[in-house]
Design an enzyme around this catalytic site. Sequence first.
Site, PDB file in Angstrom:
ATOM      1  N   GLY A 112       0.802  -1.215   0.000  1.00  0.00           N
ATOM      2  CA  GLY A 112       0.000   0.000   0.000  1.00  0.00           C
ATOM      3  C   GLY A 112       0.835   1.265   0.000  1.00  0.00           C
ATOM      4  N   TYR A 129     -17.624   2.108   5.941  1.00  0.00           N
ATOM      5  CA  TYR A 129     -16.180   2.280   6.079  1.00  0.00           C
ATOM      6  C   TYR A 129     -15.849   3.084   7.326  1.00  0.00           C
ATOM      7  CZ  TYR A 129     -11.495   4.121   5.167  1.00  0.00           C
ATOM      8  OH  TYR A 129     -10.178   4.480   5.285  1.00  0.00           O
ATOM      9  N   TYR A 188      -8.941  -2.156   5.075  1.00  0.00           N
ATOM     10  CA  TYR A 188      -9.937  -2.321   4.016  1.00  0.00           C
ATOM     11  C   TYR A 188     -10.385  -0.914   3.665  1.00  0.00           C
ATOM     12  CZ  TYR A 188     -14.193  -4.092   1.691  1.00  0.00           C
ATOM     13  OH  TYR A 188     -15.188  -4.402   0.795  1.00  0.00           O
ATOM     14  N   LYS A 244     -13.796   1.796  10.702  1.00  0.00           N
ATOM     15  CA  LYS A 244     -12.558   2.452  11.129  1.00  0.00           C
ATOM     16  C   LYS A 244     -12.709   3.001  12.550  1.00  0.00           C
ATOM     17  CE  LYS A 244      -9.218   3.015   9.133  1.00  0.00           C
ATOM     18  NZ  LYS A 244      -7.988   2.176   9.124  1.00  0.00           N
ATOM     19  N   TRP A 290      -7.579  11.753   2.312  1.00  0.00           N
ATOM     20  CA  TRP A 290      -7.216  12.015   0.913  1.00  0.00           C
ATOM     21  C   TRP A 290      -5.763  11.615   0.643  1.00  0.00           C
ATOM     22  CZ3 TRP A 290      -9.486  17.409  -0.857  1.00  0.00           C
ATOM     23  CH2 TRP A 290     -10.820  17.511  -0.436  1.00  0.00           C
TER      24      TRP A 290
END
Length: 304
Positions: free
Chosen positions: A10, A125, A61, A129, A150
């Site tokens: 990632g 989401y 995720y 989180k 972002w």
Amino acid sequence: MRVLIAGREGQVARALVAKLGAAGHATVALEPPALDITSADSIAAAMREATPDLVVNAAAYTAVDRAEDDEATALAVNATGAGLLAGAAAAAGLPFVHYSTDYVFDGTKGAPYTEEDAPSPTGAYGRTKLAGERAVLAANPRSVILRTAWVCSPDGGNFVKTMLRLGRERPQVSVVADQHGAPTFADDLAAAVVAMAPRLVAAPAGDAAFGVFHLTGAPHTTWHGFAEAIFAGAAARGQKAPELRAIATHEYPTRAVRPADSRLDCGKIERIHGIRAADWRAGLEACLDALAGPRTGRADEGRG
């Protein structure tokens, strides 16, 4: 110092490996099947092999829209897995760093959110989180939660790369202009861990070094403003820029509701750790240099 990083491919994981390595730290970056954070056995094996001084969770995720229909999987990774990894670090007497998101807020405050504001996620989401934040803090009191937004880098999929691709493919690109926040470059998120690491390793539970912190780029902008800067930077590198059209959120419907104003106040991390919100425009220049080469001319950068 040895740092175990959950995640390898990632954006943030790659930046962590580079930044920690440049600072002289050894890193072990793992992802499934070498490290499955939803499996206590997998975590235990990775911990035994890595023998770290610090554990950083860069695994998540992040498919925001898909999470609306697959919340169980998102919860397993973002909450259950995060808590298991934090607990394993606590059992070994180690500090833990975990990345979270502006999506824990609904975006209706009308001003930048501080760490004291009550979370109120609007989608799956954000809910997963937020559950992850709570699981981490419950499992390991020597944890740092870094809420960000972002995220972009030369690696992986992100807004910068999407805009560059659309700019090549289309004469006109439409971008939402009524969602406010701040771009954040993965290098800056990794640099924050490098800066905090010595204190985290030495500090006891209860130290102000631990807890929830906000860290994004600065200044605040909109997605449209960010796109303006991307296309201006691309034009300065010899690429043709498309016509950029500002649209409202309702003109670009998505499965998950995005917060309209998810600006984060980053004052706390500056006060406690001496880390200032980095100028995202500098991060964008470095990112464009990597993706499109150095500037070949001048262009006025739009702001929004």
